[in-house]
Design a protein around this motif. Structure first.
Motif, PDB file in Angstrom:
ATOM      1  N   ASP A 190       1.531  -1.086  -6.487  1.00  0.00           N
ATOM      2  CA  ASP A 190       1.563   0.062  -7.390  1.00  0.00           C
ATOM      3  C   ASP A 190       0.459   1.068  -7.106  1.00  0.00           C
ATOM      4  N   ALA A 191      -0.570   0.703  -6.355  1.00  0.00           N
ATOM      5  CA  ALA A 191      -1.675   1.617  -6.053  1.00  0.00           C
ATOM      6  C   ALA A 191      -1.399   2.477  -4.830  1.00  0.00           C
ATOM      7  N   ALA A 192      -0.345   2.194  -4.075  1.00  0.00           N
ATOM      8  CA  ALA A 192      -0.053   2.945  -2.850  1.00  0.00           C
ATOM      9  C   ALA A 192       0.392   4.362  -3.179  1.00  0.00           C
ATOM     10  N   ASP A 193       0.051   5.289  -2.310  1.00  0.00           N
ATOM     11  CA  ASP A 193       0.535   6.662  -2.452  1.00  0.00           C
ATOM     12  C   ASP A 193       1.965   6.777  -1.942  1.00  0.00           C
ATOM     13  N   VAL A 194       2.249   6.102  -0.841  1.00  0.00           N
ATOM     14  CA  VAL A 194       3.587   6.125  -0.249  1.00  0.00           C
ATOM     15  C   VAL A 194       3.990   4.696   0.089  1.00  0.00           C
ATOM     16  N   VAL A 195       5.228   4.352  -0.216  1.00  0.00           N
ATOM     17  CA  VAL A 195       5.779   3.060   0.177  1.00  0.00           C
ATOM     18  C   VAL A 195       7.016   3.326   1.017  1.00  0.00           C
ATOM     19  N   ALA A 224      -4.239   6.227   0.225  1.00  0.00           N
ATOM     20  CA  ALA A 224      -5.105   7.362   0.524  1.00  0.00           C
ATOM     21  C   ALA A 224      -5.981   7.768  -0.658  1.00  0.00           C
ATOM     22  N   THR A 225      -5.438   7.735  -1.879  1.00  0.00           N
ATOM     23  CA  THR A 225      -6.210   8.218  -3.025  1.00  0.00           C
ATOM     24  C   THR A 225      -6.919   7.108  -3.794  1.00  0.00           C
ATOM     25  N   GLY A 248      -8.648  10.185   0.371  1.00  0.00           N
ATOM     26  CA  GLY A 248      -8.177  11.341  -0.380  1.00  0.00           C
ATOM     27  C   GLY A 248      -6.795  11.780   0.059  1.00  0.00           C
ATOM     28  N   GLU A 249      -6.171  12.588  -0.783  1.00  0.00           N
ATOM     29  CA  GLU A 249      -4.778  12.992  -0.587  1.00  0.00           C
ATOM     30  C   GLU A 249      -4.563  13.766   0.705  1.00  0.00           C
ATOM     31  N   ALA A 250      -5.582  14.506   1.165  1.00  0.00           N
ATOM     32  CA  ALA A 250      -5.429  15.310   2.374  1.00  0.00           C
ATOM     33  C   ALA A 250      -5.213  14.458   3.616  1.00  0.00           C
TER      34      ALA A 250
END
Length: 350
Positions: A101-106, A123-124, A207-209
């Motif tokens: 659940d902590a992943a930005d993309v799966v 990333a975040t 970070g998101e970038a």
């Protein structure tokens, strides 16, 4: 020689040096093979086999821990850095997973026998624990080239694939390369009980970038079709995404059962992308002789973006492996995703 899913242990030639608070390895520069003496190498190998290929003690850990915030510059924008990608088991014996659940993309991909496997990209924020960790595939290498020198955590790979991993612009993080970053749990049987401690790989979330340029947040595109649910089927796996107005997300059902975290929370990402691609045979196979599918993620095609209870027919374009995937409407307008986690499901092109 190693077989798929680590029936035999062997590490890639390029090793990841766990940060232990020193910061990630410099992106674009890969650790060498070292100059240790023969006796030191023998001792290291003995320790590696003891930690990476057998069941060890499992400290109590529910995976929630302390999230590490994204690093920020003085202007408030995220600093570009090294993402962490983790190959995660997705057969019934591996569920529920930890830290998903902590992943930005799966990413969801098809593997041998028509089953599924996940790649979670962080990333975040970094969860305390992620797993169960499983082996890498050839398709992963192409998919990951869109990121800047990512760290890839995996349990092993087919022996003939290891030289290719060695040449890739990524940091291989296996139990043999970063033994203190892994442990064996006790609640699941091997090989479905290998877990990673991300904070022992990266000192903080970049970070998101650091994510591919294809993932942008913003308002939903105009139009779309009201949609309650969508199902994607592999030969031996299926995923259903059902819109929950209360949660503002798509509740996931995997192989007929609710997809939950280790503490029982139902996963409901705000955005789901059904990306239609070519899935062909690779030159690899598992220990039973089943061919390994190769998912083509470079090129172009169609996709569905599910967000806000609607389905949007879009196009995807990734000209080269080092490009991010761009999603646009039919007239070329970039498509934005809702804030929060994104699931990308690779489905066979119609």
């Amino acid at each position: 020689m190693a077989t798929v899913d680590g029936a035999t242990c062997r590490r890639p030639g390029r090793r990841f040096r766990a940060s232990r608070g020193r910061g990630p390895a410099r992106r674009g520069v890969h650790p060498g093979r070292g100059t240790a003496t023969a006796s030191a190498l023998a001792a290291a190998l003995a320790l590696t086999l003891a930690v990476g290929c057998t069941n060890g003690p499992a400290p109590a850990d529910d995976g929630r821990g302390t999230d590490r915030p994204a690093s920020r510059t003085d202007t408030g924008t995220a600093a570009v850095g090294q993402v962490l990608a983790v190959k995660i088991d997705n057969v019934r014996a591996a569920r529920p997973q930890t830290g998903l659940d902590a992943a930005d993309v799966v990413y969801v991909e098809q593997v041998e026998g028509g089953l599924s496997r996940l790649m979670a990209v962080y990333a975040t924020r970094l969860p305390k624990t992620v797993g169960p960790v499983r082996s890498a595939r050839e398709s992963d290498l192409e998919l990951l080239r869109q990121f800047d020198g990512p760290a890839l955590a995996f349990s092993g790979a087919q022996g003939k694939l290891l030289p290719l991993i060695d040449k890739e612009p990524l940091e291989a993080v296996t139990p043999q390369d970063a033994e203190d970053a892994y442990y064996r749990g006790t609640e699941k049987a091997s090989p479905h009980n290998l877990y990673l401690r991300p904070h022992r790989v990266l000192p903080s979330a970049p970070g998101e970038a650091a994510l591919t340029t294809g993932f942008r947040h913003g308002p939903a595109p105009d139009g779309g079709t009201p949609t309650r649910s969508r199902t994607v089927r592999y030969p031996s796996a299926r995923f259903t995404f059902t819109w929950s107005p209360e949660r503002r997300g798509w509740e996931i059902t995997t192989d007929g059962a609710p997809t939950v975290t280790a503490d029982g929370r139902r996963l409901a990402p705000p955005t789901v992308v059904l990306q239609y691609v070519d899935v062909r045979r690779s030159g690899y196979h598992d220990v039973l002789g089943n061919p390994t599918p190769y998912t083509e993620t470079v090129g172009s095609g169609t996709a569905e973006v599910l967000r806000d209870g609607r389905s949007h027919d879009v196009r995807w374009l990734r000209p080269t492996a080092t490009d991010g995937t761009r999603f646009t409407t039919r007239d070329g307008t970039p498509v934005a995703f809702a804030e929060g986690q994104v699931w990308v499901v690779f489905a066979q092109r119609p």
